[in-house]
Design a protein around this motif. Structure first.
Motif, PDB file in Angstrom:
ATOM      1  N   CYS A  89     -27.773  53.223  -1.642  1.00 18.44           N
ATOM      2  CA  CYS A  89     -26.425  53.602  -2.076  1.00 18.44           C
ATOM      3  C   CYS A  89     -26.379  55.086  -2.444  1.00 18.44           C
ATOM      4  O   CYS A  89     -25.439  55.798  -2.087  1.00 18.44           O
ATOM      5  N   TYR A  95     -22.419  47.286   1.143  1.00 18.35           N
ATOM      6  CA  TYR A  95     -22.522  47.225  -0.311  1.00 18.35           C
ATOM      7  C   TYR A  95     -22.764  45.799  -0.798  1.00 18.35           C
ATOM      8  O   TYR A  95     -23.592  45.573  -1.682  1.00 18.35           O
ATOM      9  N   PRO A 126     -23.907  47.248  -5.192  1.00 18.64           N
ATOM     10  CA  PRO A 126     -25.018  46.734  -4.378  1.00 18.64           C
ATOM     11  C   PRO A 126     -26.149  46.149  -5.222  1.00 18.64           C
ATOM     12  O   PRO A 126     -26.812  45.199  -4.775  1.00 18.64           O
TER      13      PRO A 126
END
Length: 308
Positions: free
Chosen positions: A73, A165, A39
């Motif tokens: 994330c 992502y 990401p």
């Protein structure tokens, strides 16, 4: 976000051996820094694709990189490990939660705290980024937590991962730089790379085929068989990039189209080895083929941003 079995088994989780609070190094391991790169890279591609200069926006770029990687994330990893703690006690007992190094309900508390911090940083970066952060956080929870638990579906789970992502991070990077919605061209290209990332996410399933089969997870290698799933993953990645090449060429980004075509050719050359033994060579392809894939993302972003 990692695929594993549904958290429906009643398996005891090891006790925390009297520990009341987790150590910082165990919290860091829970957040899995190695997963932050995709990401963060996609965010950088978004920033580049915007074509906007960095003057006066360094703070926003730094905040966006932190938001995409360690925060959103990292949150997704903490959520995933909390709701998979019983299954991990069977498959990977050394993980922080089942091993007891993250004691009690600290795994859940860390996930909640990380969610709130992520939302706060998104708010500071502006309304568009705030909404994108909320969407990413919602998917992070829905991916692992009941009642949605998208990861239990071999098609839906990898798709959610790819869209968040890669796609959402790219979108956020462009929005941070522009302070507005990205162009249609940027949105279309990031969407195609997100779809292609479905294949990348399927590669993570080959390492746990037997455990997934025993515990009822419908990952693609379980549903389709290992070889067919590997071929499907390769086709997904390749077709998305072929569409990207065609669009870049159509829009006049000839050099970007040629670079993406070159890295795709190299990926295709590596795919037969992956298909021959997916369980053995998926980690190798993650290092070779996926690296080429993300280099193509950067080449596309440089073209869209007017740099090449």
């Amino acid at each position: 976000m990692e695929q594993s079995a549904p958290a429906t088994h009643s398996v005891s989780v090891p006790a925390a051996h009297g520990r009341l609070r987790p150590k910082p190094r165990d919290v860091l391991r829970l957040l899995k820094p190695i997963t932050w790169f995709p990401p963060m890279w996609a965010f950088m591609c978004g920033a580049v694709s915007s074509g906007a200069g960095l003057e006066g926006r360094w703070w926003f770029v730094a905040g966006g990189v932190m938001l995409a990687g360690p925060l959103v994330c990292g949150t997704s990893q903490a959520v995933n490990d909390w709701f998979d703690r019983h299954v991990d006690a069977i498959n990977e007992p050394d993980r922080p939660i089942p091993s007891g190094r993250i004691p009690g309900r600290w795994g859940l508390y860390i996930a909640i705290i990380a969610t709130l911090i992520s939302a706060a940083v998104g708010w500071l970066l502006g309304p568009i980024v705030f909404v994108a952060a909320l969407v990413g956080l919602a998917f992070a929870w829905a991916y692992s937590a009941p009642p949605f638990r998208f990861k239990a579906n071999g098609w839906l789970g990898p798709l959610v991962c790819g869209l968040t992502y890669e796609g959402l991070s790219w979108f956020t990077g462009a929005a941070v730089m522009l302070g507005a919605m990205p162009s249609v061209e940027v949105v279309v290209i990031l969407f195609m790379y997100s779809l292609g990332a479905h294949g990348i996410m399927v590669l993570n399933d080959f390492k746990a085929v037997e455990g997934d089969r025993q515990t009822g997870l419908t990952s693609l290698p379980v549903v389709m068989g290992v070889e067919v799933a590997a071929r499907t993953a390769c086709i997904t990645m390749a077709v998305a990039q072929i569409v990207v090449i065609a669009l870049l060429a159509l829009w006049g980004f000839t050099l970007s189209a040629l670079i993406v075509a070159g890295v795709l050719a190299a990926q295709i050359a590596a795919m037969p080895r992956l298909i021959r033994d997916p369980a053995k060579y998926a980690p190798w392809y993650n290092g070779v083929g996926v690296t080429l894939y993300v280099l193509g993302m950067l080449a596309a972003a440089l073209g869209l941003g007017g740099y090449i």
